[in-house]
Design a protein around this motif. Structure first.
Motif, PDB file in Angstrom:
ATOM      1  N   LEU A   1      57.831   1.412  27.043  1.00 11.40           N
ATOM      2  CA  LEU A   1      57.407   2.087  25.811  1.00 11.40           C
ATOM      3  C   LEU A   1      58.433   1.863  24.703  1.00 11.40           C
ATOM      4  O   LEU A   1      58.067   1.600  23.542  1.00 11.40           O
ATOM      5  CB  LEU A   1      57.226   3.579  26.079  1.00 11.40           C
ATOM      6  CG  LEU A   1      56.821   4.441  24.879  1.00 11.40           C
ATOM      7  CD1 LEU A   1      55.489   3.982  24.311  1.00 11.40           C
ATOM      8  CD2 LEU A   1      56.765   5.919  25.281  1.00 11.40           C
TER       9      LEU A   1
ATOM     10  N   PHE B   1      58.434   2.805  32.905  1.00  7.47           N
ATOM     11  CA  PHE B   1      57.418   3.041  31.883  1.00  7.47           C
ATOM     12  C   PHE B   1      58.068   3.368  30.543  1.00  7.47           C
ATOM     13  O   PHE B   1      57.668   2.839  29.500  1.00  7.47           O
ATOM     14  CB  PHE B   1      56.497   4.184  32.306  1.00  7.47           C
ATOM     15  CG  PHE B   1      55.664   4.745  31.182  1.00  7.47           C
ATOM     16  CD1 PHE B   1      54.522   4.093  30.761  1.00  7.47           C
ATOM     17  CD2 PHE B   1      56.043   5.926  30.537  1.00  7.47           C
ATOM     18  CE1 PHE B   1      53.763   4.600  29.714  1.00  7.47           C
ATOM     19  CE2 PHE B   1      55.290   6.438  29.500  1.00  7.47           C
ATOM     20  CZ  PHE B   1      54.141   5.774  29.086  1.00  7.47           C
ATOM     21  N   TRP B   2      59.062   4.226  30.550  1.00  5.42           N
ATOM     22  CA  TRP B   2      59.722   4.614  29.302  1.00  5.42           C
ATOM     23  C   TRP B   2      60.495   3.446  28.691  1.00  5.42           C
ATOM     24  O   TRP B   2      60.588   3.315  27.473  1.00  5.42           O
ATOM     25  CB  TRP B   2      60.636   5.809  29.543  1.00  5.42           C
ATOM     26  CG  TRP B   2      59.864   7.030  29.954  1.00  5.42           C
ATOM     27  CD1 TRP B   2      59.756   7.553  31.206  1.00  5.42           C
ATOM     28  CD2 TRP B   2      59.056   7.849  29.098  1.00  5.42           C
ATOM     29  NE1 TRP B   2      58.936   8.652  31.199  1.00  5.42           N
ATOM     30  CE2 TRP B   2      58.497   8.866  29.921  1.00  5.42           C
ATOM     31  CE3 TRP B   2      58.758   7.827  27.750  1.00  5.42           C
ATOM     32  CZ2 TRP B   2      57.665   9.850  29.397  1.00  5.42           C
ATOM     33  CZ3 TRP B   2      57.918   8.800  27.226  1.00  5.42           C
ATOM     34  CH2 TRP B   2      57.387   9.804  28.056  1.00  5.42           C
TER      35      TRP B   2
ATOM     36  N   THR C   1      58.062  -1.668  23.328  1.00  5.73           N
ATOM     37  CA  THR C   1      56.909  -1.789  22.439  1.00  5.73           C
ATOM     38  C   THR C   1      57.189  -1.160  21.081  1.00  5.73           C
ATOM     39  O   THR C   1      56.886  -1.749  20.032  1.00  5.73           O
ATOM     40  CB  THR C   1      55.674  -1.130  23.074  1.00  5.73           C
ATOM     41  OG1 THR C   1      55.328  -1.826  24.278  1.00  5.73           O
ATOM     42  CG2 THR C   1      54.480  -1.177  22.126  1.00  5.73           C
ATOM     43  N   LEU C   2      57.767   0.029  21.083  1.00  6.12           N
ATOM     44  CA  LEU C   2      58.067   0.707  19.824  1.00  6.12           C
ATOM     45  C   LEU C   2      59.128  -0.046  19.025  1.00  6.12           C
ATOM     46  O   LEU C   2      59.091  -0.045  17.788  1.00  6.12           O
ATOM     47  CB  LEU C   2      58.531   2.137  20.102  1.00  6.12           C
ATOM     48  CG  LEU C   2      57.446   3.094  20.599  1.00  6.12           C
ATOM     49  CD1 LEU C   2      58.041   4.462  20.909  1.00  6.12           C
ATOM     50  CD2 LEU C   2      56.325   3.232  19.563  1.00  6.12           C
TER      51      LEU C   2
ATOM     52  N   GLY D   1      57.269  -4.787  27.587  1.00  2.00           N
ATOM     53  CA  GLY D   1      56.595  -3.732  26.851  1.00  2.00           C
ATOM     54  C   GLY D   1      55.372  -3.236  27.597  1.00  2.00           C
ATOM     55  O   GLY D   1      55.108  -3.628  28.743  1.00  2.00           O
ATOM     56  N   LEU D   2      54.602  -2.358  26.937  1.00  9.45           N
ATOM     57  CA  LEU D   2      53.412  -1.795  27.572  1.00  9.45           C
ATOM     58  C   LEU D   2      52.384  -2.871  27.875  1.00  9.45           C
ATOM     59  O   LEU D   2      51.692  -2.805  28.893  1.00  9.45           O
ATOM     60  CB  LEU D   2      52.801  -0.729  26.654  1.00  9.45           C
ATOM     61  CG  LEU D   2      53.610   0.558  26.460  1.00  9.45           C
ATOM     62  CD1 LEU D   2      52.927   1.467  25.444  1.00  9.45           C
ATOM     63  CD2 LEU D   2      53.794   1.283  27.780  1.00  9.45           C
TER      64      LEU D   2
ATOM     65  N   VAL E   1      47.607   5.250  27.107  1.00 10.58           N
ATOM     66  CA  VAL E   1      48.876   5.463  26.411  1.00 10.58           C
ATOM     67  C   VAL E   1      48.904   4.695  25.098  1.00 10.58           C
ATOM     68  O   VAL E   1      49.326   5.221  24.052  1.00 10.58           O
ATOM     69  CB  VAL E   1      50.062   5.043  27.305  1.00 10.58           C
ATOM     70  CG1 VAL E   1      51.367   5.032  26.507  1.00 10.58           C
ATOM     71  CG2 VAL E   1      50.189   5.995  28.482  1.00 10.58           C
ATOM     72  N   THR E   2      48.448   3.446  25.112  1.00  4.64           N
ATOM     73  CA  THR E   2      48.429   2.660  23.871  1.00  4.64           C
ATOM     74  C   THR E   2      47.483   3.286  22.851  1.00  4.64           C
ATOM     75  O   THR E   2      47.774   3.285  21.644  1.00  4.64           O
ATOM     76  CB  THR E   2      48.019   1.208  24.145  1.00  4.64           C
ATOM     77  OG1 THR E   2      46.707   1.172  24.734  1.00  4.64           O
ATOM     78  CG2 THR E   2      48.994   0.537  25.091  1.00  4.64           C
TER      79      THR E   2
ATOM     80  N   LEU F   1      49.217   6.285  21.441  1.00  5.71           N
ATOM     81  CA  LEU F   1      50.287   5.811  20.560  1.00  5.71           C
ATOM     82  C   LEU F   1      49.713   5.408  19.202  1.00  5.71           C
ATOM     83  O   LEU F   1      50.282   5.735  18.150  1.00  5.71           O
ATOM     84  CB  LEU F   1      50.989   4.626  21.211  1.00  5.71           C
ATOM     85  CG  LEU F   1      52.336   4.194  20.628  1.00  5.71           C
ATOM     86  CD1 LEU F   1      53.329   5.336  20.660  1.00  5.71           C
ATOM     87  CD2 LEU F   1      52.873   2.998  21.392  1.00  5.71           C
TER      88      LEU F   1
ATOM     89  N   LEU G   1      47.667   3.062  31.294  1.00  5.67           N
ATOM     90  CA  LEU G   1      48.484   2.417  30.273  1.00  5.67           C
ATOM     91  C   LEU G   1      47.674   2.138  29.010  1.00  5.67           C
ATOM     92  O   LEU G   1      48.189   2.241  27.896  1.00  5.67           O
ATOM     93  CB  LEU G   1      49.070   1.114  30.824  1.00  5.67           C
ATOM     94  CG  LEU G   1      50.125   1.289  31.921  1.00  5.67           C
ATOM     95  CD1 LEU G   1      50.426  -0.039  32.595  1.00  5.67           C
ATOM     96  CD2 LEU G   1      51.397   1.905  31.352  1.00  5.67           C
TER      97      LEU G   1
END
Length: 255
Positions: free
Chosen positions: A55, A51-52, A58-59, A200-201, A223-224, A227, A220
């Motif tokens: 993330l 997951f990280w 994506t970032l 990515g996510l 989470v988006t 974010l 998820l």
């Protein structure tokens, strides 16, 4: 304090509703699980190293794409503003390209770069660039002609006028463009990952959906959303600091 309390109450009511709707059978738990199950899935996701990694992917796409778009948008906007004939020469082209949805370029991105990071960057940069460019052009149009003529009478060169007259006037517009572009960049980064399958996510959401892991999918999605909230708060904080001198931030009233 009142606004914060009302906001907290509204959020609490929404969370209770998310828990109650599937429990009462209004919506099937197979399609919309209770909030408690989504929270459990979120905790499980947070404990997963994959997951990280997603993330971070994506970032990375978001940050790189936004940085490229901001740099290119500001430079292009200033050049178009400084060179008079460019405004007329580029107006129709800008109006033609700007409305094209970035998602329409997904087939082209896949043909060019496959599922690599460059596909995500292509879509993010294209969508975010116009947010910056248009705001820069609006800011340039707002320059006070008297200030412009005064700078010319004092013998300021082109780039001196850009620095001391054009840029301070356009900066509030630029910061608005950056804030809008930051949100758009995140949307396109996740969309590209979801549709193209880039790491990515978005890719994890697609995998969770196809494997019928519904609580994980909603986790998820949450989470988006969080974010996006953090990015918006961060962009507003940067905007307030960059415009600490501006009357809109200081609360002054123009006379």
């Amino acid at each position: 304090m009142t606004n914060a309390a009302l906001g907290a109450a509204g959020l609490a009511g929404f969370l209770v509703l998310c828990e109650a709707v599937p429990r009462l059978g209004i919506v099937s738990e197979d399609y919309f699980p209770p909030l408690s199950r989504i929270a459990d899935a979120l905790v499980t996701e947070l404990a997963d190293q994959a997951f990280w990694t997603a993330l971070g992917d994506t970032l990375t796409g978001w940050a790189l794409g936004l940085a490229i778009a901001v740099t290119a948008g500001i430079l292009a906007g200033v050049v178009i503003a400084v060179v008079p004939f460019l405004r007329e020469a580029t107006a129709s082209t800008i109006e033609f390209l700007r409305p094209i949805p970035s998602v329409a370029l997904i087939p082209l991105a896949v043909l060019l770069y496959g599922t690599e990071l460059r596909s995500v960057l292509m879509l993010v940069v294209y969508a975010s660039f116009w947010q910056i460019l248009i705001q820069v052009l609006y800011g340039v149009q707002d320059v006070d002609p008297v200030a412009e003529e005064t700078a010319r009478s004092y013998g300021l060169g082109t780039w001196a006028r850009v620095r001391h007259v054009l840029w301070p006037t356009a900066l509030p517009y630029v910061m608005t463009g950056v804030r809008l572009a930051a949100a758009v960049a995140l949307i396109l980064a996740v969309t590209a990952e979801l549709v193209i399958g880039a790491p990515g996510l978005g890719a994890r959401i697609m995998i969770a959906q196809t494997s019928q892991a519904v609580p994980e999918m909603y986790a998820l999605v949450v989470v988006t959303g969080l974010l996006g909230l953090l990015i918006n708060v961060g962009a507003r904080t940067v905007e307030r600091r960059a415009l600490a001198w501006h009357q809109s931030v200081r609360g002054e009233v123009a006379v």
